[in-house]
Scaffold this motif. Structure first.
Motif, short mmCIF file in Angstrom:
data_model
loop_
_atom_site.label_atom_id
_atom_site.label_comp_id
_atom_site.label_asym_id
_atom_site.label_seq_id
_atom_site.Cartn_x
_atom_site.Cartn_y
_atom_site.Cartn_z
N ILE A 15 3.84 0.82 -11.58
CA ILE A 15 2.67 -0.03 -11.82
C ILE A 15 3.09 -1.47 -12.11
O ILE A 15 2.52 -2.42 -11.58
CB ILE A 15 1.84 0.54 -13.00
N ALA A 18 4.48 -3.07 -8.91
CA ALA A 18 3.38 -3.32 -7.97
C ALA A 18 2.56 -4.52 -8.40
O ALA A 18 2.07 -5.27 -7.55
CB ALA A 18 2.49 -2.09 -7.85
N GLY A 19 2.42 -4.73 -9.69
CA GLY A 19 1.72 -5.92 -10.18
C GLY A 19 2.53 -7.18 -9.94
O GLY A 19 1.97 -8.25 -9.66
N PHE A 20 3.84 -7.07 -10.05
CA PHE A 20 4.69 -8.23 -9.85
C PHE A 20 4.83 -8.60 -8.37
O PHE A 20 4.82 -9.77 -8.02
CB PHE A 20 6.08 -7.95 -10.47
N PHE A 21 4.94 -7.59 -7.52
CA PHE A 21 5.05 -7.81 -6.07
C PHE A 21 3.76 -7.35 -5.39
O PHE A 21 3.79 -6.54 -4.47
CB PHE A 21 6.24 -7.02 -5.50
N HIS A 22 2.63 -7.89 -5.82
CA HIS A 22 1.34 -7.38 -5.38
C HIS A 22 1.08 -7.51 -3.89
O HIS A 22 0.29 -6.77 -3.33
CB HIS A 22 0.19 -8.04 -6.17
N SER A 23 1.74 -8.42 -3.21
CA SER A 23 1.50 -8.56 -1.77
C SER A 23 2.45 -7.69 -0.93
O SER A 23 2.20 -7.49 0.26
CB SER A 23 1.65 -10.02 -1.35
N SER A 24 3.49 -7.14 -1.55
CA SER A 24 4.49 -6.38 -0.79
C SER A 24 4.61 -4.92 -1.20
O SER A 24 5.20 -4.13 -0.48
CB SER A 24 5.87 -7.03 -0.97
N TYR A 26 2.23 -1.76 -3.01
CA TYR A 26 0.87 -1.40 -3.43
C TYR A 26 0.86 -0.01 -4.04
O TYR A 26 1.35 0.94 -3.44
CB TYR A 26 -0.07 -1.44 -2.23
N SER A 29 -3.43 3.42 -8.22
CA SER A 29 -3.83 3.70 -9.60
C SER A 29 -2.66 4.31 -10.36
O SER A 29 -1.62 4.61 -9.79
CB SER A 29 -5.03 4.66 -9.63
N SER A 89 5.68 -3.01 2.04
CA SER A 89 5.47 -3.83 3.24
C SER A 89 6.65 -3.72 4.20
O SER A 89 6.48 -3.90 5.40
CB SER A 89 5.26 -5.29 2.85
#
Length: 118
Positions: A15, A18-24, A26, A29, A89
């Motif tokens: 989590i 995923a928050g830190f690399f939100h574009s790469s 995902y 929940s 990604s």
């Protein structure tokens, strides 16, 4: 650390990363992160020893750095089994996440699962 503690730590790391690399990277929940942690633990127990043995010559030549590629592959395999709610990604991003998770797990294990004090 015990098995379930490691599962929870990996879910929190999924989590956070995923928050830190939100574009790469995902993660849909916390439940998907927990599912991915369990799948990764099963893959680490079942598939990783075979991959390490299979890649032993290249792992020796690269002084163990090829294990980063194996960990990235296991994360990609985890994303395949979990589905579209957990994805990377690129393979390079999964290798970066593997390195960061290994570092964080080593730091957390040294504080939580350390030696007992007498």
């Amino acid at each position: 650390m015990k098995f379930w503690g490691r599962i929870l730590v990996n879910a929190v790391l999924f989590i956070a990363l995923a928050g830190f690399f939100h574009s790469s990277f995902y993660v849909a929940s916390i439940w998907i992160a927990l599912l991915a942690s369990v799948v990764l633990a099963i893959l680490n127990a079942a598939v990783k020893p075979f991959l390490i043995l299979l890649s032993l010559p290249i792992n020796v030549v690269t002084l163990g750095l090829f294990s980063i590629v194996i960990n990235g592959f296991l994360l990609q395999l985890t994303a395949f089994f979990v589905g579209n709610n957990f994805r990377f990604s690129s393979f390079g991003m999964s290798m970066l996440i593997a390195v960061l998770m290994s570092l964080c797990n080593a730091i957390i294990s040294s504080f939580i699962g350390g030696r007992s004090r007498d």
